[in-house]
Design a protein around this motif. Structure first.
Motif, PDB file in Angstrom:
ATOM      1  N   PHE A 177       0.859  -1.167   0.000  1.00 50.36           N
ATOM      2  CA  PHE A 177       0.000   0.000   0.000  1.00 50.36           C
ATOM      3  C   PHE A 177       0.904   1.230   0.000  1.00 50.36           C
ATOM      4  O   PHE A 177       2.083   1.152   0.353  1.00 50.36           O
ATOM      5  CB  PHE A 177      -0.891   0.019   1.246  1.00 50.36           C
ATOM      6  N   ARG A 178       0.314   2.360  -0.363  1.00 45.23           N
ATOM      7  CA  ARG A 178       1.084   3.602  -0.304  1.00 45.23           C
ATOM      8  C   ARG A 178       0.179   4.738   0.138  1.00 45.23           C
ATOM      9  O   ARG A 178      -1.029   4.717  -0.095  1.00 45.23           O
ATOM     10  CB  ARG A 178       1.725   3.905  -1.652  1.00 45.23           C
ATOM     11  N   GLN A 179       0.813   5.718   0.773  1.00 42.92           N
ATOM     12  CA  GLN A 179       0.071   6.885   1.245  1.00 42.92           C
ATOM     13  C   GLN A 179       0.874   8.135   0.943  1.00 42.92           C
ATOM     14  O   GLN A 179       1.973   8.322   1.487  1.00 42.92           O
ATOM     15  CB  GLN A 179      -0.227   6.780   2.738  1.00 42.92           C
ATOM     16  N   ALA A 180       0.314   8.958   0.072  1.00 41.29           N
ATOM     17  CA  ALA A 180       0.941  10.235  -0.264  1.00 41.29           C
ATOM     18  C   ALA A 180       0.454  11.295   0.722  1.00 41.29           C
ATOM     19  O   ALA A 180      -0.601  11.153   1.338  1.00 41.29           O
ATOM     20  CB  ALA A 180       0.569  10.625  -1.688  1.00 41.29           C
ATOM     21  N   PRO A 181       1.222  12.380   0.869  1.00 42.12           N
ATOM     22  CA  PRO A 181       0.824  13.442   1.802  1.00 42.12           C
ATOM     23  C   PRO A 181      -0.571  13.967   1.485  1.00 42.12           C
ATOM     24  O   PRO A 181      -0.885  14.290   0.344  1.00 42.12           O
ATOM     25  CB  PRO A 181       1.886  14.512   1.571  1.00 42.12           C
ATOM     26  N   GLY A 182      -1.418  14.022   2.509  1.00 36.47           N
ATOM     27  CA  GLY A 182      -2.756  14.553   2.344  1.00 36.47           C
ATOM     28  C   GLY A 182      -3.738  13.628   1.663  1.00 36.47           C
ATOM     29  O   GLY A 182      -4.872  14.020   1.382  1.00 36.47           O
ATOM     30  N   LYS A 183      -3.311  12.385   1.396  1.00 33.82           N
ATOM     31  CA  LYS A 183      -4.189  11.440   0.710  1.00 33.82           C
ATOM     32  C   LYS A 183      -4.395  10.201   1.555  1.00 33.82           C
ATOM     33  O   LYS A 183      -3.630   9.925   2.484  1.00 33.82           O
ATOM     34  CB  LYS A 183      -3.605  11.062  -0.651  1.00 33.82           C
ATOM     35  N   GLU A 184      -5.419   9.427   1.213  1.00 30.72           N
ATOM     36  CA  GLU A 184      -5.676   8.187   1.919  1.00 30.72           C
ATOM     37  C   GLU A 184      -4.717   7.092   1.452  1.00 30.72           C
ATOM     38  O   GLU A 184      -4.206   7.133   0.331  1.00 30.72           O
ATOM     39  CB  GLU A 184      -7.128   7.743   1.689  1.00 30.72           C
ATOM     40  N   ARG A 185      -4.512   6.124   2.330  1.00 30.35           N
ATOM     41  CA  ARG A 185      -3.691   4.982   1.959  1.00 30.35           C
ATOM     42  C   ARG A 185      -4.420   4.175   0.883  1.00 30.35           C
ATOM     43  O   ARG A 185      -5.621   3.937   0.974  1.00 30.35           O
ATOM     44  CB  ARG A 185      -3.432   4.106   3.190  1.00 30.35           C
TER      45      ARG A 185
ATOM     46  N   THR B 233       5.405   9.375  -5.400  1.00 29.95           N
ATOM     47  CA  THR B 233       5.964   9.766  -4.108  1.00 29.95           C
ATOM     48  C   THR B 233       4.977   9.466  -2.991  1.00 29.95           C
ATOM     49  O   THR B 233       3.826   9.904  -3.031  1.00 29.95           O
ATOM     50  CB  THR B 233       6.320  11.261  -4.106  1.00 29.95           C
ATOM     51  N   ALA B 234       5.425   8.683  -2.015  1.00 27.89           N
ATOM     52  CA  ALA B 234       4.542   8.250  -0.927  1.00 27.89           C
ATOM     53  C   ALA B 234       5.351   7.427   0.070  1.00 27.89           C
ATOM     54  O   ALA B 234       6.496   7.044  -0.212  1.00 27.89           O
ATOM     55  CB  ALA B 234       3.399   7.398  -1.472  1.00 27.89           C
ATOM     56  N   VAL B 235       4.731   7.165   1.198  1.00 27.87           N
ATOM     57  CA  VAL B 235       5.255   6.142   2.105  1.00 27.87           C
ATOM     58  C   VAL B 235       4.627   4.819   1.671  1.00 27.87           C
ATOM     59  O   VAL B 235       3.405   4.721   1.525  1.00 27.87           O
ATOM     60  CB  VAL B 235       4.911   6.442   3.573  1.00 27.87           C
ATOM     61  N   TYR B 236       5.480   3.822   1.464  1.00 28.91           N
ATOM     62  CA  TYR B 236       5.019   2.511   1.013  1.00 28.91           C
ATOM     63  C   TYR B 236       5.039   1.531   2.187  1.00 28.91           C
ATOM     64  O   TYR B 236       6.039   1.432   2.906  1.00 28.91           O
ATOM     65  CB  TYR B 236       5.917   2.013  -0.117  1.00 28.91           C
TER      66      TYR B 236
END
Length: 115
Positions: free
Chosen positions: A37-45, A90-93
């Motif tokens: 999964f990934r979560q970008a700033p200001g967005k849902e996972r 770009t995101a946290v994975y």
């Protein structure tokens, strides 16, 4: 309790590649499925890719043709090969796993795609 450890994030230029790795504490083939999964700033996972125990893979439309999820049962590792990376990747994975008893998450690894 299942622990998942991600490695392989970093900074890459647009068009570049990265490979993420996930090391679970349990036997990889014991999970019903695993995924990224990934979560970008200001967005849902959001789900990027999933691989079932039977070996069936699914991908988000945004990553199809660029990302490949795989596993190596011998090394007890899961991977996400990411090619032709874009700034919007770009995101946290996060590594994710599901068993009959619940679901588990890793701590996440940052991927930044930028010049």
């Amino acid at each position: 309790q299942v622990h998942l450890m991600e490695t392989g994030g970093g900074l890459v230029q647009p068009g570049g590649s990265l490979r993420l790795s996930c090391a679970p504490s349990g036997t990889i083939l014991s999970f019903n499925d695993m995924g990224w999964f990934r979560q970008a700033p200001g967005k849902e996972r959001e789900l990027a890719a999933r691989l079932t125990r039977a070996g069936i893979s699914t991908y988000a439309d945004s990553v199809k043709g660029r990302f490949t999820i795989s596993r190596d049962a011998g090394k007890n590792m899961m991977y996400l090969q990411m090619n032709i990376l874009k700034p919007e990747d770009t995101a946290v994975y996060y590594c994710h796993a599901r068993t009959s008893y619940g679901e588990y998450w890793g701590q996440g690894t940052q991927v930044t795609v930028s010049l």
